[in-house]
Design a protein around this motif. Structure first.
Motif, PDB file in Angstrom:
ATOM      1  N   ILE A  22      83.678 -19.199 -34.966  1.00  0.00           N
ATOM      2  CA  ILE A  22      84.300 -18.555 -33.803  1.00  0.00           C
ATOM      3  C   ILE A  22      85.211 -19.545 -33.077  1.00  0.00           C
ATOM      4  O   ILE A  22      86.319 -19.207 -32.665  1.00  0.00           O
ATOM      5  N   ILE A  23      84.759 -20.792 -32.943  1.00  0.00           N
ATOM      6  CA  ILE A  23      85.564 -21.817 -32.277  1.00  0.00           C
ATOM      7  C   ILE A  23      86.841 -22.091 -33.059  1.00  0.00           C
ATOM      8  O   ILE A  23      87.935 -22.164 -32.494  1.00  0.00           O
ATOM      9  N   VAL A  24      86.717 -22.221 -34.378  1.00  0.00           N
ATOM     10  CA  VAL A  24      87.893 -22.489 -35.209  1.00  0.00           C
ATOM     11  C   VAL A  24      88.854 -21.300 -35.176  1.00  0.00           C
ATOM     12  O   VAL A  24      90.074 -21.485 -35.082  1.00  0.00           O
ATOM     13  N   ALA A  25      88.323 -20.082 -35.221  1.00  0.00           N
ATOM     14  CA  ALA A  25      89.182 -18.899 -35.159  1.00  0.00           C
ATOM     15  C   ALA A  25      89.901 -18.807 -33.817  1.00  0.00           C
ATOM     16  O   ALA A  25      91.093 -18.466 -33.763  1.00  0.00           O
ATOM     17  N   THR A  26      89.209 -19.132 -32.749  1.00  0.00           N
ATOM     18  CA  THR A  26      89.842 -19.132 -31.424  1.00  0.00           C
ATOM     19  C   THR A  26      90.932 -20.183 -31.351  1.00  0.00           C
ATOM     20  O   THR A  26      92.015 -19.947 -30.808  1.00  0.00           O
ATOM     21  N   GLY A  27      90.665 -21.371 -31.903  1.00  0.00           N
ATOM     22  CA  GLY A  27      91.670 -22.429 -31.934  1.00  0.00           C
ATOM     23  C   GLY A  27      92.875 -22.055 -32.776  1.00  0.00           C
ATOM     24  O   GLY A  27      94.021 -22.346 -32.417  1.00  0.00           O
ATOM     25  N   ALA A  28      92.622 -21.392 -33.914  1.00  0.00           N
ATOM     26  CA  ALA A  28      93.730 -20.962 -34.778  1.00  0.00           C
ATOM     27  C   ALA A  28      94.600 -19.928 -34.069  1.00  0.00           C
ATOM     28  O   ALA A  28      95.828 -19.973 -34.149  1.00  0.00           O
ATOM     29  N   TRP A  29      93.959 -19.002 -33.376  1.00  0.00           N
ATOM     30  CA  TRP A  29      94.720 -18.004 -32.623  1.00  0.00           C
ATOM     31  C   TRP A  29      95.545 -18.684 -31.522  1.00  0.00           C
ATOM     32  O   TRP A  29      96.697 -18.337 -31.299  1.00  0.00           O
ATOM     33  N   GLY A  30      94.940 -19.661 -30.855  1.00  0.00           N
ATOM     34  CA  GLY A  30      95.675 -20.413 -29.839  1.00  0.00           C
ATOM     35  C   GLY A  30      96.851 -21.166 -30.437  1.00  0.00           C
ATOM     36  O   GLY A  30      97.920 -21.263 -29.827  1.00  0.00           O
ATOM     37  N   THR A  64      92.045 -29.726 -32.167  1.00  0.00           N
ATOM     38  CA  THR A  64      91.931 -29.937 -30.729  1.00  0.00           C
ATOM     39  C   THR A  64      90.907 -28.991 -30.106  1.00  0.00           C
ATOM     40  O   THR A  64      90.128 -29.395 -29.236  1.00  0.00           O
ATOM     41  N   SER A  65      90.879 -27.753 -30.554  1.00  0.00           N
ATOM     42  CA  SER A  65      89.889 -26.819 -30.008  1.00  0.00           C
ATOM     43  C   SER A  65      88.477 -27.243 -30.390  1.00  0.00           C
ATOM     44  O   SER A  65      87.548 -27.088 -29.600  1.00  0.00           O
ATOM     45  N   PHE A  66      88.308 -27.804 -31.581  1.00  0.00           N
ATOM     46  CA  PHE A  66      86.994 -28.312 -31.981  1.00  0.00           C
ATOM     47  C   PHE A  66      86.579 -29.476 -31.083  1.00  0.00           C
ATOM     48  O   PHE A  66      85.432 -29.551 -30.640  1.00  0.00           O
ATOM     49  N   LEU A  67      87.512 -30.382 -30.787  1.00  0.00           N
ATOM     50  CA  LEU A  67      87.193 -31.509 -29.902  1.00  0.00           C
ATOM     51  C   LEU A  67      86.790 -31.033 -28.509  1.00  0.00           C
ATOM     52  O   LEU A  67      85.776 -31.479 -27.960  1.00  0.00           O
ATOM     53  N   LEU A  68      87.566 -30.145 -27.929  1.00  0.00           N
ATOM     54  CA  LEU A  68      87.260 -29.666 -26.576  1.00  0.00           C
ATOM     55  C   LEU A  68      85.969 -28.858 -26.530  1.00  0.00           C
ATOM     56  O   LEU A  68      85.200 -28.970 -25.576  1.00  0.00           O
ATOM     57  N   SER A  69      85.723 -28.069 -27.557  1.00  0.00           N
ATOM     58  CA  SER A  69      84.480 -27.302 -27.552  1.00  0.00           C
ATOM     59  C   SER A  69      83.274 -28.214 -27.769  1.00  0.00           C
ATOM     60  O   SER A  69      82.202 -27.953 -27.218  1.00  0.00           O
ATOM     61  N   ALA A  70      83.429 -29.293 -28.528  1.00  0.00           N
ATOM     62  CA  ALA A  70      82.332 -30.255 -28.679  1.00  0.00           C
ATOM     63  C   ALA A  70      82.016 -30.915 -27.340  1.00  0.00           C
ATOM     64  O   ALA A  70      80.844 -31.122 -26.996  1.00  0.00           O
ATOM     65  N   ILE A  71      83.044 -31.215 -26.579  1.00  0.00           N
ATOM     66  CA  ILE A  71      82.835 -31.783 -25.235  1.00  0.00           C
ATOM     67  C   ILE A  71      82.132 -30.755 -24.344  1.00  0.00           C
ATOM     68  O   ILE A  71      81.216 -31.096 -23.598  1.00  0.00           O
ATOM     69  N   LEU A  77      77.733 -26.393 -21.199  1.00  0.00           N
ATOM     70  CA  LEU A  77      78.385 -25.211 -20.642  1.00  0.00           C
ATOM     71  C   LEU A  77      77.966 -23.955 -21.399  1.00  0.00           C
ATOM     72  O   LEU A  77      77.444 -24.020 -22.511  1.00  0.00           O
ATOM     73  N   SER A  78      78.228 -22.797 -20.810  1.00  0.00           N
ATOM     74  CA  SER A  78      77.868 -21.524 -21.435  1.00  0.00           C
ATOM     75  C   SER A  78      78.782 -21.246 -22.624  1.00  0.00           C
ATOM     76  O   SER A  78      79.831 -21.874 -22.794  1.00  0.00           O
ATOM     77  N   PHE A  79      78.381 -20.266 -23.433  1.00  0.00           N
ATOM     78  CA  PHE A  79      79.159 -19.927 -24.624  1.00  0.00           C
ATOM     79  C   PHE A  79      80.560 -19.445 -24.255  1.00  0.00           C
ATOM     80  O   PHE A  79      81.534 -19.778 -24.934  1.00  0.00           O
ATOM     81  N   ASN A  80      80.683 -18.692 -23.175  1.00  0.00           N
ATOM     82  CA  ASN A  80      82.005 -18.222 -22.749  1.00  0.00           C
ATOM     83  C   ASN A  80      82.912 -19.381 -22.353  1.00  0.00           C
ATOM     84  O   ASN A  80      84.111 -19.380 -22.658  1.00  0.00           O
ATOM     85  N   MET A  81      82.358 -20.373 -21.689  1.00  0.00           N
ATOM     86  CA  MET A  81      83.159 -21.538 -21.312  1.00  0.00           C
ATOM     87  C   MET A  81      83.537 -22.372 -22.540  1.00  0.00           C
ATOM     88  O   MET A  81      84.608 -22.973 -22.575  1.00  0.00           O
ATOM     89  N   ILE A  82      82.667 -22.396 -23.536  1.00  0.00           N
ATOM     90  CA  ILE A  82      82.986 -23.102 -24.783  1.00  0.00           C
ATOM     91  C   ILE A  82      84.151 -22.415 -25.481  1.00  0.00           C
ATOM     92  O   ILE A  82      85.071 -23.076 -25.966  1.00  0.00           O
ATOM     93  N   LEU A  83      84.134 -21.084 -25.509  1.00  0.00           N
ATOM     94  CA  LEU A  83      85.255 -20.350 -26.095  1.00  0.00           C
ATOM     95  C   LEU A  83      86.537 -20.540 -25.293  1.00  0.00           C
ATOM     96  O   LEU A  83      87.631 -20.641 -25.864  1.00  0.00           O
ATOM     97  N   LEU A  84      86.420 -20.610 -23.989  1.00  0.00           N
ATOM     98  CA  LEU A  84      87.581 -20.872 -23.148  1.00  0.00           C
ATOM     99  C   LEU A  84      88.164 -22.245 -23.459  1.00  0.00           C
ATOM    100  O   LEU A  84      89.380 -22.401 -23.584  1.00  0.00           O
ATOM    101  N   ALA A  85      87.300 -23.246 -23.611  1.00  0.00           N
ATOM    102  CA  ALA A  85      87.766 -24.591 -23.952  1.00  0.00           C
ATOM    103  C   ALA A  85      88.437 -24.588 -25.320  1.00  0.00           C
ATOM    104  O   ALA A  85      89.466 -25.250 -25.517  1.00  0.00           O
ATOM    105  N   ALA A  86      87.897 -23.832 -26.275  1.00  0.00           N
ATOM    106  CA  ALA A  86      88.501 -23.750 -27.602  1.00  0.00           C
ATOM    107  C   ALA A  86      89.885 -23.095 -27.538  1.00  0.00           C
ATOM    108  O   ALA A  86      90.827 -23.556 -28.183  1.00  0.00           O
ATOM    109  N   GLY A  87      90.014 -22.043 -26.763  1.00  0.00           N
ATOM    110  CA  GLY A  87      91.305 -21.371 -26.625  1.00  0.00           C
ATOM    111  C   GLY A  87      92.350 -22.243 -25.947  1.00  0.00           C
ATOM    112  O   GLY A  87      93.501 -22.306 -26.373  1.00  0.00           O
ATOM    113  N   ILE A  88      91.942 -22.930 -24.895  1.00  0.00           N
ATOM    114  CA  ILE A  88      92.865 -23.841 -24.204  1.00  0.00           C
ATOM    115  C   ILE A  88      93.253 -24.985 -25.120  1.00  0.00           C
ATOM    116  O   ILE A  88      94.415 -25.400 -25.158  1.00  0.00           O
TER     117      ILE A  88
END
Length: 115
Positions: A22-30, A64-71, A77-88
């Motif tokens: 999900i994180i990688v897909a969000t990063g790819a979309w971003g 980059t989304s993987f790095l931010l979501s790992a942080i 943080l909650s799952f929604n915030m992790i997805l937000l970090a991945a998208g950003i």
């Protein structure tokens, strides 16, 4: 959906793979969104160069989304915030990597034994 830490069951491994995908897909979309925002394709430019540029942006954004979501996971943080970090991280990959690189470079220079 929660992100458990260090539990040893087969269900947790599947959940972690699901979260990673999900994180990688969000990063790819971003990355795709970032490419669309920045692209100014000329009529004379070959199509394959545009596709390669888009794929390059997607790969960089996924990293980059993987790095931010790992942080974000490390901060608890909650799952929604992790997805937000991945998208950003996907959309703003270049400025974030430049900022993190400058911080790392400064940290290494400040902690250097040779001055």
């Amino acid at each position: 959906m929660s992100i458990p830490n260090h539990l040893e069951t087969s269900e947790v491994v599947l959940l972690e793979m699901e979260v990673l995908l999900i994180i990688v897909a969000t990063g790819a979309w971003g990355g795709f969104v970032s490419y669309l925002l920045k692209s100014k394709r000329k009529k004379s430019e070959p199509l394959h160069k545009g596709i390669m540029s888009c794929l390059t942006q997607i790969v960089i954004s996924c990293f980059t989304s993987f790095l931010l979501s790992a942080i974000a996971i490390e901060k608890g943080l909650s799952f929604n915030m992790i997805l937000l970090a991945a998208g950003i991280g996907g959309v703003f990959a270049a400025p974030i990597l430049k900022y993190l690189g400058d911080k790392l470079k400064k940290s290494v220079e400040d902690n250097s034994l040779i001055k």
